[in-house]
Design a protein around this motif. Structure first.
Motif, mmCIF file in Angstrom:
data_model
loop_
_atom_site.group_PDB
_atom_site.id
_atom_site.type_symbol
_atom_site.label_atom_id
_atom_site.label_comp_id
_atom_site.label_asym_id
_atom_site.label_seq_id
_atom_site.Cartn_x
_atom_site.Cartn_y
_atom_site.Cartn_z
ATOM 1 N N HIS A 12 -55.460 -50.650 -50.509
ATOM 2 C CA HIS A 12 -54.615 -49.697 -51.228
ATOM 3 C C HIS A 12 -53.351 -49.398 -50.435
ATOM 4 C CE1 HIS A 12 -57.214 -47.263 -48.626
ATOM 5 N NE2 HIS A 12 -56.335 -46.271 -48.706
ATOM 6 N N SER A 13 -52.318 -48.998 -51.152
ATOM 7 C CA SER A 13 -51.031 -48.677 -50.544
ATOM 8 C C SER A 13 -50.387 -47.564 -51.363
ATOM 9 C CB SER A 13 -50.118 -49.908 -50.498
ATOM 10 O OG SER A 13 -49.921 -50.429 -51.808
ATOM 11 N N VAL A 14 -49.427 -46.876 -50.748
ATOM 12 C CA VAL A 14 -48.817 -45.706 -51.371
ATOM 13 C C VAL A 14 -47.302 -45.738 -51.156
ATOM 14 C CG1 VAL A 14 -48.824 -43.178 -51.498
ATOM 15 C CG2 VAL A 14 -50.912 -44.391 -50.821
ATOM 16 N N GLU A 15 -46.549 -45.239 -52.133
ATOM 17 C CA GLU A 15 -45.100 -45.140 -51.969
ATOM 18 C C GLU A 15 -44.569 -43.928 -52.731
ATOM 19 O OE1 GLU A 15 -41.064 -47.751 -52.914
ATOM 20 O OE2 GLU A 15 -42.942 -48.786 -52.431
ATOM 21 N N ASN A 16 -43.635 -43.234 -52.103
ATOM 22 C CA ASN A 16 -42.924 -42.134 -52.768
ATOM 23 C C ASN A 16 -41.441 -42.474 -52.781
ATOM 24 O OD1 ASN A 16 -41.929 -39.771 -53.802
ATOM 25 N ND2 ASN A 16 -42.360 -38.525 -51.998
ATOM 26 N N ASP A 17 -41.016 -43.152 -53.835
ATOM 27 C CA ASP A 17 -39.631 -43.589 -53.954
ATOM 28 C C ASP A 17 -38.830 -42.568 -54.763
ATOM 29 O OD1 ASP A 17 -37.354 -45.145 -53.789
ATOM 30 O OD2 ASP A 17 -37.904 -46.409 -55.505
ATOM 31 N N THR A 18 -38.954 -41.282 -54.384
ATOM 32 C CA THR A 18 -38.227 -40.208 -55.056
ATOM 33 C C THR A 18 -37.565 -39.326 -53.993
ATOM 34 O OG1 THR A 18 -39.920 -38.455 -55.071
ATOM 35 C CG2 THR A 18 -40.105 -40.171 -56.755
ATOM 36 N N ASN A 19 -36.816 -38.334 -54.452
ATOM 37 C CA ASN A 19 -36.187 -37.398 -53.514
ATOM 38 C C ASN A 19 -36.963 -36.084 -53.421
ATOM 39 O OD1 ASN A 19 -35.643 -36.258 -55.976
ATOM 40 N ND2 ASN A 19 -33.404 -36.282 -55.759
ATOM 41 N N GLN A 20 -38.234 -36.124 -53.878
ATOM 42 C CA GLN A 20 -39.089 -34.954 -53.819
ATOM 43 C C GLN A 20 -40.338 -35.248 -52.980
ATOM 44 O OE1 GLN A 20 -39.277 -34.536 -58.245
ATOM 45 N NE2 GLN A 20 -38.784 -32.393 -57.812
ATOM 46 N N THR A 21 -40.927 -34.191 -52.447
ATOM 47 C CA THR A 21 -42.145 -34.340 -51.659
ATOM 48 C C THR A 21 -43.369 -34.345 -52.568
ATOM 49 O OG1 THR A 21 -41.180 -33.272 -49.716
ATOM 50 C CG2 THR A 21 -43.578 -33.283 -49.856
ATOM 51 N N ARG A 22 -44.261 -35.281 -52.338
ATOM 52 C CA ARG A 22 -45.527 -35.328 -53.075
ATOM 53 C C ARG A 22 -46.622 -34.692 -52.231
ATOM 54 N NH1 ARG A 22 -50.029 -39.184 -51.946
ATOM 55 N NH2 ARG A 22 -49.980 -37.518 -50.396
ATOM 56 N N VAL A 23 -47.377 -33.783 -52.846
ATOM 57 C CA VAL A 23 -48.493 -33.138 -52.151
ATOM 58 C C VAL A 23 -49.753 -33.294 -52.995
ATOM 59 C CG1 VAL A 23 -49.409 -31.004 -51.144
ATOM 60 C CG2 VAL A 23 -46.936 -31.430 -51.130
ATOM 61 N N VAL A 24 -50.821 -33.777 -52.382
ATOM 62 C CA VAL A 24 -52.126 -33.797 -53.042
ATOM 63 C C VAL A 24 -53.142 -33.131 -52.125
ATOM 64 C CG1 VAL A 24 -51.615 -35.921 -54.321
ATOM 65 C CG2 VAL A 24 -52.831 -36.071 -52.137
ATOM 66 N N LEU A 25 -54.143 -32.522 -52.727
ATOM 67 C CA LEU A 25 -55.284 -32.047 -51.952
ATOM 68 C C LEU A 25 -56.296 -33.178 -51.959
ATOM 69 C CD1 LEU A 25 -56.875 -29.996 -50.364
ATOM 70 C CD2 LEU A 25 -57.491 -28.848 -52.499
#
Length: 251
Positions: free
Chosen positions: A192-205
């Motif tokens: 698995h791999s992850v990417e945040n290609d936005t200008n906002q922060t992603r938060v998950v619990l």
């Protein structure tokens, strides 16, 4: 020039454990009470519906914490600073974690900051870890594999970028997108791999719980988890986290 990643030295027993891990995973897969697959419907673990029903409580408590300190990474050091074993997949400091519990070790300071959330996770059966996983804009987590098939991973969307299609996790051949106040459930031993290609922060619990096992699988699972919890992999991460916490001043 990129800083060279120094891999921590591990005792012989840990090295052997890594070599034997594929065999342990085969046993855990064989005796699993649920199918061995990359992604699951959340209904296989009934407690997830309770978490989703209380997602607004968790989200509001997180938002209040962020607003109070005006810093989303308060008490949330980068994962590479906590765990040397994660240095390869956490190449920079844009992947941070706010721990409530890790491998059975409770972070009391953080639980006191989020008492309602802490009370909710206390009701989760077979909980191994619970922490807020914070992925800053532009962060990329390269393809990797989880430690053991004895654990399942659940993410609750707490702060999801508006452009959801540019913030994703690939599990095996499936691309998943986080949805506010909703959960996804998967087996992280699949690539698995992850990417945040936005200008906002992603938060998950993020929750890690024991996979439902029967018979011999449960025995292997208990032994493997006991070994992990006593290993340098966990001890170093916990010691580093507590050291950083003592040095950090909330402001």
């Amino acid at each position: 020039m990129q800083k060279k990643i120094i891999k921590p030295k591990r005792p012989f027993i840990i090295k052997m454990g890594k070599k034997l891990r594929p065999y342990f995973n085969k046993v855990l897969s064989r005796y699993s009470e649920i199918p061995d697959q990359p992604v699951y419907d959340i209904s296989v673990l009934p407690w997830i519906s309770v978490i989703e029903a209380n997602a607004d409580i968790i989200r509001k408590e997180w938002e209040q914490l962020v607003q109070k300190y005006q810093n989303e990474s308060v008490n949330a050091p980068s994962l590479r600073d906590i765990s040397p074993d994660h240095a390869r997949i956490a190449a920079d400091k844009r992947w941070k974690s706010f721990f409530l519990q890790g491998y059975g070790l409770r972070v009391m300071e953080n639980c006191k900051l989020m008492p309602k959330t802490a009370a909710l996770i206390d009701k989760i059966p077979n909980l191994n870890s619970a922490f807020f996983s914070i992925l800053e804009p532009g962060a990329v987590i390269p393809p990797h594999y989880g430690v053991t098939k004895g654990l399942l991973t659940c993410h609750l969307g707490v702060a999801v970028p508006i452009d959801q299609k540019k913030c994703w996790i690939d599990v095996d051949t499936q691309r998943l997108y986080w949805v506010q106040d909703k959960c996804i459930l998967f087996d992280d031993t699949y690539r698995h791999s992850v990417e945040n290609d936005t200008n906002q922060t992603r938060v998950v619990l993020l929750f890690q719980v024991l996979r439902p096992e029967r018979g011999f699988g449960k025995v292997v699972q208990d032994l493997f988890m006991m070994a992990i919890r006593r290993s340098a992999f966990v001890k170093e991460a916990y010691d580093n986290f507590m050291k950083i916490n003592k040095q950090q001043i909330l402001h």
